[in-house]
Design an enzyme around this catalytic site. Structure first.
Site, PDB file in Angstrom:
ATOM      1  N   ASP A  50     -67.764 -92.380  -6.772  1.00 53.25           N
ATOM      2  CA  ASP A  50     -66.781 -91.968  -5.767  1.00 53.25           C
ATOM      3  C   ASP A  50     -66.358 -90.532  -6.048  1.00 53.25           C
ATOM      4  O   ASP A  50     -65.608 -90.270  -6.980  1.00 53.25           O
ATOM      5  CB  ASP A  50     -65.578 -92.919  -5.827  1.00 53.25           C
ATOM      6  CG  ASP A  50     -64.506 -92.516  -4.833  1.00 53.25           C
ATOM      7  OD1 ASP A  50     -64.725 -91.540  -4.065  1.00 53.25           O
ATOM      8  OD2 ASP A  50     -63.451 -93.163  -4.818  1.00 53.25           O
ATOM      9  N   GLU A 129     -62.789 -69.475 -29.133  1.00 57.18           N
ATOM     10  CA  GLU A 129     -61.978 -69.811 -30.317  1.00 57.18           C
ATOM     11  C   GLU A 129     -60.920 -70.781 -29.810  1.00 57.18           C
ATOM     12  O   GLU A 129     -59.966 -70.369 -29.162  1.00 57.18           O
ATOM     13  CB  GLU A 129     -61.247 -68.576 -30.847  1.00 57.18           C
ATOM     14  CG  GLU A 129     -62.123 -67.447 -31.315  1.00 57.18           C
ATOM     15  CD  GLU A 129     -61.280 -66.242 -31.775  1.00 57.18           C
ATOM     16  OE1 GLU A 129     -60.034 -66.331 -31.777  1.00 57.18           O
ATOM     17  OE2 GLU A 129     -61.875 -65.226 -32.122  1.00 57.18           O
ATOM     18  N   GLU A 131     -57.840 -73.044 -30.120  1.00 55.83           N
ATOM     19  CA  GLU A 131     -56.678 -73.381 -30.956  1.00 55.83           C
ATOM     20  C   GLU A 131     -56.066 -74.675 -30.432  1.00 55.83           C
ATOM     21  O   GLU A 131     -56.083 -74.938 -29.226  1.00 55.83           O
ATOM     22  CB  GLU A 131     -55.641 -72.251 -30.900  1.00 55.83           C
ATOM     23  CG  GLU A 131     -56.158 -70.959 -31.535  1.00 55.83           C
ATOM     24  CD  GLU A 131     -55.184 -69.792 -31.465  1.00 55.83           C
ATOM     25  OE1 GLU A 131     -55.364 -68.836 -32.226  1.00 55.83           O
ATOM     26  OE2 GLU A 131     -54.264 -69.805 -30.613  1.00 55.83           O
ATOM     27  N   GLU A 185     -54.289 -72.352 -38.248  1.00 51.05           N
ATOM     28  CA  GLU A 185     -53.688 -71.242 -37.490  1.00 51.05           C
ATOM     29  C   GLU A 185     -52.240 -71.010 -37.921  1.00 51.05           C
ATOM     30  O   GLU A 185     -51.738 -71.680 -38.822  1.00 51.05           O
ATOM     31  CB  GLU A 185     -53.795 -71.501 -35.977  1.00 51.05           C
ATOM     32  CG  GLU A 185     -54.816 -70.598 -35.269  1.00 51.05           C
ATOM     33  CD  GLU A 185     -54.540 -69.104 -35.449  1.00 51.05           C
ATOM     34  OE1 GLU A 185     -53.380 -68.716 -35.632  1.00 51.05           O
ATOM     35  OE2 GLU A 185     -55.503 -68.319 -35.398  1.00 51.05           O
ATOM     36  N   GLU A 192     -57.719 -74.034 -35.667  1.00 51.03           N
ATOM     37  CA  GLU A 192     -58.643 -73.336 -34.748  1.00 51.03           C
ATOM     38  C   GLU A 192     -60.078 -73.688 -35.114  1.00 51.03           C
ATOM     39  O   GLU A 192     -60.425 -73.769 -36.293  1.00 51.03           O
ATOM     40  CB  GLU A 192     -58.428 -71.818 -34.866  1.00 51.03           C
ATOM     41  CG  GLU A 192     -59.432 -71.024 -34.034  1.00 51.03           C
ATOM     42  CD  GLU A 192     -59.137 -69.521 -34.028  1.00 51.03           C
ATOM     43  OE1 GLU A 192     -57.959 -69.137 -33.923  1.00 51.03           O
ATOM     44  OE2 GLU A 192     -60.106 -68.746 -34.133  1.00 51.03           O
ATOM     45  N   HIS A 241     -59.300 -67.899 -26.952  1.00 47.09           N
ATOM     46  CA  HIS A 241     -59.872 -66.564 -26.752  1.00 47.09           C
ATOM     47  C   HIS A 241     -61.370 -66.722 -26.534  1.00 47.09           C
ATOM     48  O   HIS A 241     -62.025 -67.484 -27.237  1.00 47.09           O
ATOM     49  CB  HIS A 241     -59.619 -65.691 -27.980  1.00 47.09           C
ATOM     50  CG  HIS A 241     -58.175 -65.655 -28.379  1.00 47.09           C
ATOM     51  ND1 HIS A 241     -57.747 -65.260 -29.609  1.00 47.09           N
ATOM     52  CD2 HIS A 241     -57.054 -65.972 -27.674  1.00 47.09           C
ATOM     53  CE1 HIS A 241     -56.419 -65.336 -29.664  1.00 47.09           C
ATOM     54  NE2 HIS A 241     -55.981 -65.765 -28.509  1.00 47.09           N
ATOM     55  N   ARG A 314     -53.483 -57.389 -30.570  1.00 45.68           N
ATOM     56  CA  ARG A 314     -53.547 -58.798 -30.235  1.00 45.68           C
ATOM     57  C   ARG A 314     -52.690 -59.157 -29.025  1.00 45.68           C
ATOM     58  O   ARG A 314     -52.706 -60.285 -28.551  1.00 45.68           O
ATOM     59  CB  ARG A 314     -53.149 -59.640 -31.446  1.00 45.68           C
ATOM     60  CG  ARG A 314     -54.220 -59.621 -32.486  1.00 45.68           C
ATOM     61  CD  ARG A 314     -53.851 -60.260 -33.790  1.00 45.68           C
ATOM     62  NE  ARG A 314     -54.958 -60.109 -34.718  1.00 45.68           N
ATOM     63  CZ  ARG A 314     -55.900 -61.033 -34.915  1.00 45.68           C
ATOM     64  NH1 ARG A 314     -55.861 -62.163 -34.279  1.00 45.68           N
ATOM     65  NH2 ARG A 314     -56.875 -60.815 -35.753  1.00 45.68           N
ATOM     66  N   GLU A 334     -63.331 -59.644 -26.247  1.00 45.26           N
ATOM     67  CA  GLU A 334     -62.608 -60.904 -26.450  1.00 45.26           C
ATOM     68  C   GLU A 334     -61.494 -60.972 -25.419  1.00 45.26           C
ATOM     69  O   GLU A 334     -60.558 -60.179 -25.474  1.00 45.26           O
ATOM     70  CB  GLU A 334     -62.034 -60.929 -27.874  1.00 45.26           C
ATOM     71  CG  GLU A 334     -61.132 -62.117 -28.158  1.00 45.26           C
ATOM     72  CD  GLU A 334     -60.369 -61.974 -29.492  1.00 45.26           C
ATOM     73  OE1 GLU A 334     -60.697 -61.066 -30.291  1.00 45.26           O
ATOM     74  OE2 GLU A 334     -59.438 -62.755 -29.712  1.00 45.26           O
ATOM     75  N   ARG A 336     -58.277 -62.632 -24.181  1.00 50.72           N
ATOM     76  CA  ARG A 336     -57.304 -63.406 -24.972  1.00 50.72           C
ATOM     77  C   ARG A 336     -56.354 -64.270 -24.144  1.00 50.72           C
ATOM     78  O   ARG A 336     -55.543 -64.998 -24.696  1.00 50.72           O
ATOM     79  CB  ARG A 336     -56.496 -62.452 -25.853  1.00 50.72           C
ATOM     80  CG  ARG A 336     -57.345 -61.796 -26.927  1.00 50.72           C
ATOM     81  CD  ARG A 336     -56.546 -60.822 -27.768  1.00 50.72           C
ATOM     82  NE  ARG A 336     -55.458 -61.434 -28.509  1.00 50.72           N
ATOM     83  CZ  ARG A 336     -55.590 -62.017 -29.704  1.00 50.72           C
ATOM     84  NH1 ARG A 336     -56.768 -62.081 -30.282  1.00 50.72           N
ATOM     85  NH2 ARG A 336     -54.531 -62.539 -30.309  1.00 50.72           N
TER      86      ARG A 336
HETATM   87  N1  GLU Z   1     -52.110 -68.246 -31.061  1.00 47.86           N
HETATM   88  C1  GLU Z   1     -52.246 -66.947 -30.465  1.00 47.86           C
HETATM   89  C2  GLU Z   1     -52.394 -67.099 -28.938  1.00 47.86           C
HETATM   90  O1  GLU Z   1     -51.641 -67.787 -28.373  1.00 47.86           O
HETATM   91  C3  GLU Z   1     -53.419 -66.175 -31.029  1.00 47.86           C
HETATM   92  C4  GLU Z   1     -53.429 -65.971 -32.509  1.00 47.86           C
HETATM   93  C5  GLU Z   1     -54.712 -65.243 -32.934  1.00 47.86           C
HETATM   94  O2  GLU Z   1     -54.763 -64.026 -32.774  1.00 47.86           O
HETATM   95  O3  GLU Z   1     -55.664 -65.941 -33.307  1.00 47.86           O
HETATM   96  O4  GLU Z   1     -53.242 -66.529 -28.305  1.00 47.86           O
HETATM   97 MG    MG Z   2     -56.601 -67.729 -33.455  1.00 49.10          MG
END
Ligand code: GLU
Ligand code: MG
Length: 442
Positions: A50, A129, A131, A185, A192, A241, A314, A334, A336
């Site tokens: 379905d 990656e 988390e 982490e 992670e 990420h 970051r 990357e 993020r």
């Molecule tokens: N936990 C962080 C996020 O919310 C990233 C931390 C890291 O740089 O791995 O993206």
């Molecule tokens: Mg990380």
């Protein structure tokens, strides 16, 4: 993998059941189980189901759909829980009864985007990656908001959680999913797992399998693996990420690499980044689809808040990791902002198509933002802030034609409708924060 290969593996492992898997628009893994006696018929003709399970159009006439197994995804599940009953899985594409791919299937959205990249001579390569938090689970397997440890970022402990992560890595190998690394982490209970680089569809399939393996393995040990983006106020949230690059479909050369550039990036990579940034607000609802996702995307927690890119930063939407000078092949960007609650098929498709749009239109790369964006006040800078709520992100999505075109009219409509409903529900809800703050005073 041919039908013969599959039958050989079935016999060798005494497989009794086949789990046929697909993913709905919200990114939930769905499953139809068949006894192995139906496998031949399933490989030849697919299996009826379905189609409204995909949250596609609920019109009765259109709910007859077929799951068409993708043979390359055949894998025998690692021997565990299932009371010793050997099971294999096949990830499926969804077709309508006339044999055409169904527009409401998220896997098709990524397949189409990947095919478009292929027609331009590119293979899209990605690694996520992921988390997540490990909480305690109650007797019914429901999460209790108590982190399972008091360990910190990259701490080397030989506790049950390190062992748990190793078991997960081994279980993933049974599904031909390779892991680059795992670590603890920043927050208590947060972990992670970094997946190996793969091409488009394989990379998205891996995320779906990984979330399922993590969830079921954790439950068996009295834990709950949560992919909720920001489960605890004041602690880091969980991101997903996504490292990505384009390689030449003939030579396999990494098309993002240019040793002569200060960032090691080719002109193609720069256009790709510019495209992703141009569509960042429009695609954010796909990468970060929950009300709660936007509680992660705040300053101070290494999560992106601005439409920007950089090397060390970051808090930027895109980071360009430094690569060893003798390994230009590993050049990548990357992104993020995705979080692990997203639908990886839709998320990977919109990022790819945004990048391709940048390449086609030869969009210029904005200046890199290397200052500390993590804690700065977004309004005091010229950089464009990302949408700050799901409501804002839905509005940006509705204005973005490339993202809408990537999803296709059917998924676009259903996605917007479901996100709007969630946002409205949340907007009208009176929270304990408001009651605690206002009721005693006003
Ligand atoms: N936990 C962080 C996020 O919310 C990233 C931390 C890291 O740089 O791995 O993206
Ligand atoms: Mg990380």
């Amino acid at each position: 993998m041919t039908n013969d290969d599959i039958h050989k593996l079935v016999q060798q492992h005494h497989v009794e059941f086949i789990s046929l898997q697909f993913t709905d628009i919200a990114g939930m893994l769905k499953n139809v189980t068949i006894p192995v006696s139906n496998l031949v018929d399933c490989l030849d003709h697919g299996v009826w189901f379905d189609g409204s399970a995909l949250e596609g159009p609920a019109r009765v006439a259109e709910t007859d759909m077929y799951l068409i197994p993708d043979r390359s995804t055949f894998a025998v599940a690692p021997p565990d829980g299932d009371a010793g009953i050997a099971t294999a899985r096949l990830i499926c594409d969804v077709h309508s009864p006339d044999g055409r791919p169904y527009a409401g299937d998220p896997r098709r959205v990524l397949r189409r985007a990947v095919e478009e990249a292929a027609s331009m001579g590119f293979v899209y390569r990605l690694s996520a990656e992921v988390e997540f938090f490990l909480f305690k689970a109650d007797g019914d397997g429901r999460p209790v908001l108590v982190p399972n440890d008091s360990v910190g970022y990259f701490d080397a402990t030989n506790d049950t959680y390190t062992q748990f992560r190793r078991q997960v890595v081994k279980a993933l190998q049974a599904y031909h999913i390779e892991v680059n690394a795992t670590h603890h982490e920043g927050a208590v209970g947060q972990h992670e797992i970094d997946l190996q680089l793969e091409s488009g569809l394989v990379a998205a399939d891996a995320v779906m399998t990984m979330r399922q393996v993590l969830r079921s393995r954790a439950l068996r040990q009295g834990m709950f693996a949560s992919f909720m983006p920001k489960p605890m106020t004041g602690l880091p949230g969980s991101g997903m990420h996504v490292h990505q690059s384009l390689v030449d479909s003939v030579t396999g050369a990494n098309l993002f690499a240019d040793a002569n550039d200060s960032y090691g990036l080719s002109q193609l990579a720069k256009h790709f980044i510019a495209g992703v940034l141009a569509h960042a607000p429009g695609m954010l609802a796909v990468l970060a689809p929950l009300v709660n996702s936007y509680k992660r995307l705040v300053p101070g927690f290494e999560a992106p808040v601005l439409v920007s890119w950089g090397r060390t930063n970051r808090g930027a939407f895109i980071r360009v990791p430094r690569v060893l000078s003798d390994r230009p092949q590993t050049t990548r960007i990357e992104v993020r902002s995705p979080d692990p609650s997203c639908n990886p098929y839709l998320a990977y498709a919109v990022m790819l198509k945004a990048g391709l749009d940048g390449i086609r239109r030869e969009l210029p790369l904005p200046t890199a933002a290397e200052e500390d964006l993590v804690t700065m006040n977004a309004r005091s800078r010229i950089h464009v802030p990302l949408p700050m709520t799901l409501g804002d992100a839905i509005q940006a999505l509705q204005r973005d034609e490339v993202v809408a075109d990537t999803l296709g009219p059917l998924i676009f409509e259903r996605f917007v409708e479901s996100r709007q409903k969630e946002w409205e529900e949340y907007r009208q809800h009176v929270s304990t924060w408001e009651l605690d703050r206002y009721l005693p005073i006003y």
